[in-house]
Design an enzyme around this catalytic site. Structure first.
Site, PDB file in Angstrom:
ATOM      1  N   TYR A 193       0.830  -1.205   0.000  1.00  0.00           N
ATOM      2  CA  TYR A 193       0.000   0.000   0.000  1.00  0.00           C
ATOM      3  C   TYR A 193       0.857   1.244   0.000  1.00  0.00           C
ATOM      4  O   TYR A 193       2.067   1.180   0.226  1.00  0.00           O
ATOM      5  CB  TYR A 193      -0.965  -0.014   1.189  1.00  0.00           C
ATOM      6  CG  TYR A 193      -0.348   0.325   2.537  1.00  0.00           C
ATOM      7  CD1 TYR A 193       0.500  -0.558   3.188  1.00  0.00           C
ATOM      8  CD2 TYR A 193      -0.629   1.538   3.172  1.00  0.00           C
ATOM      9  CE1 TYR A 193       1.049  -0.251   4.431  1.00  0.00           C
ATOM     10  CE2 TYR A 193      -0.089   1.848   4.417  1.00  0.00           C
ATOM     11  CZ  TYR A 193       0.747   0.950   5.038  1.00  0.00           C
ATOM     12  OH  TYR A 193       1.299   1.264   6.262  1.00  0.00           O
ATOM     13  N   ARG A 219       8.241   4.019  -4.611  1.00  0.00           N
ATOM     14  CA  ARG A 219       8.320   3.023  -3.534  1.00  0.00           C
ATOM     15  C   ARG A 219       7.311   1.897  -3.779  1.00  0.00           C
ATOM     16  O   ARG A 219       7.587   0.721  -3.503  1.00  0.00           O
ATOM     17  CB  ARG A 219       8.089   3.669  -2.174  1.00  0.00           C
ATOM     18  CG  ARG A 219       8.286   2.678  -1.027  1.00  0.00           C
ATOM     19  CD  ARG A 219       8.225   3.335   0.332  1.00  0.00           C
ATOM     20  NE  ARG A 219       6.923   3.947   0.562  1.00  0.00           N
ATOM     21  CZ  ARG A 219       6.654   4.749   1.586  1.00  0.00           C
ATOM     22  NH1 ARG A 219       7.586   5.045   2.472  1.00  0.00           N
ATOM     23  NH2 ARG A 219       5.454   5.274   1.736  1.00  0.00           N
ATOM     24  N   ARG A 234      -6.716 -20.942  -1.891  1.00  0.00           N
ATOM     25  CA  ARG A 234      -5.769 -20.733  -0.799  1.00  0.00           C
ATOM     26  C   ARG A 234      -4.592 -21.707  -0.897  1.00  0.00           C
ATOM     27  O   ARG A 234      -4.779 -22.922  -0.909  1.00  0.00           O
ATOM     28  CB  ARG A 234      -6.462 -20.881   0.559  1.00  0.00           C
ATOM     29  CG  ARG A 234      -5.537 -20.527   1.717  1.00  0.00           C
ATOM     30  CD  ARG A 234      -6.237 -20.595   3.058  1.00  0.00           C
ATOM     31  NE  ARG A 234      -5.335 -20.165   4.123  1.00  0.00           N
ATOM     32  CZ  ARG A 234      -4.440 -20.960   4.725  1.00  0.00           C
ATOM     33  NH1 ARG A 234      -4.360 -22.225   4.377  1.00  0.00           N
ATOM     34  NH2 ARG A 234      -3.636 -20.476   5.652  1.00  0.00           N
ATOM     35  N   LYS A 293       6.501  -2.038   1.928  1.00  0.00           N
ATOM     36  CA  LYS A 293       5.322  -1.456   2.585  1.00  0.00           C
ATOM     37  C   LYS A 293       4.128  -2.388   2.408  1.00  0.00           C
ATOM     38  O   LYS A 293       3.265  -2.168   1.547  1.00  0.00           O
ATOM     39  CB  LYS A 293       5.039  -0.056   2.027  1.00  0.00           C
ATOM     40  CG  LYS A 293       4.123   0.778   2.920  1.00  0.00           C
ATOM     41  CD  LYS A 293       4.218   2.247   2.558  1.00  0.00           C
ATOM     42  CE  LYS A 293       3.187   3.104   3.266  1.00  0.00           C
ATOM     43  NZ  LYS A 293       3.282   3.113   4.719  1.00  0.00           N
ATOM     44  N   GLU A 309      11.820   2.493  14.380  1.00  0.00           N
ATOM     45  CA  GLU A 309      10.953   3.578  13.896  1.00  0.00           C
ATOM     46  C   GLU A 309       9.685   3.621  14.735  1.00  0.00           C
ATOM     47  O   GLU A 309       9.493   2.785  15.631  1.00  0.00           O
ATOM     48  CB  GLU A 309      10.640   3.407  12.404  1.00  0.00           C
ATOM     49  CG  GLU A 309      10.028   2.074  12.057  1.00  0.00           C
ATOM     50  CD  GLU A 309       9.923   1.806  10.558  1.00  0.00           C
ATOM     51  OE1 GLU A 309       9.824   2.762   9.764  1.00  0.00           O
ATOM     52  OE2 GLU A 309       9.920   0.627  10.188  1.00  0.00           O
TER      53      GLU A 309
HETATM   54  N1  PDD Z   1       2.829   5.014   7.334  1.00  0.00           N
HETATM   55  N2  PDD Z   1       7.514   3.811   8.884  1.00  0.00           N
HETATM   56  C1  PDD Z   1       6.384   3.073   8.881  1.00  0.00           C
HETATM   57  C2  PDD Z   1       6.393   1.748   9.571  1.00  0.00           C
HETATM   58  C3  PDD Z   1       5.231   3.570   8.245  1.00  0.00           C
HETATM   59  O1  PDD Z   1       4.112   2.834   8.230  1.00  0.00           O
HETATM   60  C4  PDD Z   1       5.274   4.842   7.615  1.00  0.00           C
HETATM   61  C5  PDD Z   1       4.080   5.422   6.894  1.00  0.00           C
HETATM   62  C6  PDD Z   1       6.474   5.568   7.668  1.00  0.00           C
HETATM   63  C7  PDD Z   1       6.613   6.913   7.013  1.00  0.00           C
HETATM   64  O2  PDD Z   1       6.632   6.786   5.602  1.00  0.00           O
HETATM   65  P1  PDD Z   1       6.100   7.972   4.676  1.00  0.00           P
HETATM   66  O3  PDD Z   1       6.876   9.181   5.050  1.00  0.00           O
HETATM   67  O4  PDD Z   1       6.410   7.503   3.308  1.00  0.00           O
HETATM   68  O5  PDD Z   1       4.630   8.128   4.975  1.00  0.00           O
HETATM   69  C8  PDD Z   1       7.574   5.014   8.289  1.00  0.00           C
HETATM   70  C9  PDD Z   1       1.642   5.494   6.657  1.00  0.00           C
HETATM   71  C10 PDD Z   1       1.456   6.968   6.739  1.00  0.00           C
HETATM   72  C11 PDD Z   1       0.444   4.702   7.151  1.00  0.00           C
HETATM   73  O6  PDD Z   1       0.601   3.508   7.298  1.00  0.00           O
HETATM   74  O7  PDD Z   1      -0.641   5.268   7.362  1.00  0.00           O
END
Ligand code: PDD
Length: 285
Positions: free
Chosen positions: A33, A52, A100, A149, A181
């Site tokens: 996503y 990304r 599945r 992601k 993070e």
């Molecule tokens: N999350 N680290 C993680 C684990 C994240 O899920 C996100 C973003 C970030 C920051 O990435 P970016 O600057 O590209 O948004 C770092 C989004 C906002 C979410 O899951 O809603």
């Protein structure tokens, strides 16, 4: 009036949008996503998020149901149909519906699913920018490919719930004594006017906001150090902050009950937030 969402080629009222129970996103969290911020009806860091997305798909050998131009057209159409000027546009691609099995299905006979929706809310006028957020440190419960992601977000949700149970706003996740993070954001410290953030690896998501902010900060003359830091080092920083597509830059004023600096948002974080918003407004497409 209900929102219009996009599902596999159709714009539909949200209550009519449907995905198969056999979708691998549902059964295996086999999906990726992106969350892109919207300011003045335009997309912030658009290209970074699309790049990304391509990388996430490629790391998982997942076919894409649409190219960048098509995705962008859908994003804009959804913003238009829902009249969104500030908020976000969410995009998800999964490997699609298949019988599945732990093996990936044959890409020749499987159609990946593509879902997009919008959420409208104020991003610039965020009260947390004035108050700062309080974080709890917790063990990082996630897998070892955090650079992709994926929609596999339950560990982050669990960490966030642990923080809420202690009356905090978010959790900072810790692995081998070092902060990786936030549950949905990248983390930063300020020490002697230097900006410190963990270097990119499989252990963290390469944040698009992180990348843009570092570029703007460097241009503005800040020294940047990409190194890991412990909870103790974070607690003794002059300032701390997070970045993400929806938070932009938000100050962190407390870590595990210890005040960061004087416990109020600091000048560097404030300036970087202003800088990020000004540049994003200028560059949004
Ligand atoms: N999350 N680290 C993680 C684990 C994240 O899920 C996100 C973003 C970030 C920051 O990435 P970016 O600057 O590209 O948004 C770092 C989004 C906002 C979410 O899951 O809603």
């Amino acid at each position: 009036m209900s929102r219009t969402v996009y599902v596999n080629g159709e714009y539909l009222p949200e209550e009519d949008a449907k995905i198969s129970i056999f979708d691998r996103g549902f059964l295996f969290a086999d999906g990726v996503y992106e969350v892109t911020a919207v300011l003045h009806g335009k997309l912030v860091d658009k290209q970074g998020h699309l790049s990304r997305l391509r990388r996430s798909l490629s790391e998982l050998d997942m076919p894409s149901p649409a190219d960048d131009k098509e995705i962008e057209a859908i994003q804009r159409e959804l913003l238009r149909r829902n009249n969104v000027t500030e908020g976000l546009v969410y995009l998800q691609i999964t490997r699609g519906p298949a019988e599945r099995s732990f093996f990936y299905p044959d890409p020749e006979t499987t159609h990946p699913s593509l879902v997009l929706f919008t959420q409208a809310f104020p991003l610039i006028a965020n009260p947390k920018a004035e108050q700062g957020i309080k974080v709890l440190t917790v063990e990082d419960l996630r897998w070892t490919r955090r650079d992709i992601k994926t929609v596999q977000l339950l560990p982050s949700s669990m960490c966030k719930m642990a923080a809420r149970a202690q009356g905090k706003d978010d959790a900072w996740m810790v692995q081998d004594g070092y902060i990786t993070e936030g549950t949905s954001n990248n983390v930063f410290l300020v020490k002697r006017n230097h900006i410190i953030t963990r270097r990119l690896s499989n252990n963290i998501l390469p944040g698009i906001t992180r990348a843009s902010l570092l570029a703007y900060a460097e241009e503005a003359g800040y020294e940047i150090q990409e190194v890991s830091f412990s909870v103790k080092e974070a607690q003794s920083a002059e300032e701390a902050f997070i970045t993400s597509a929806t938070a932009f830059v938000l100050p962190v004023v407390e870590i595990d009950g210890h005040l960061v600096g004087n416990g109020r948002p600091g000048p560097v974080g404030r300036r970087l937030r202003e800088l990020y918003i000004a540049e994003s407004l200028r560059r949004a497409e």
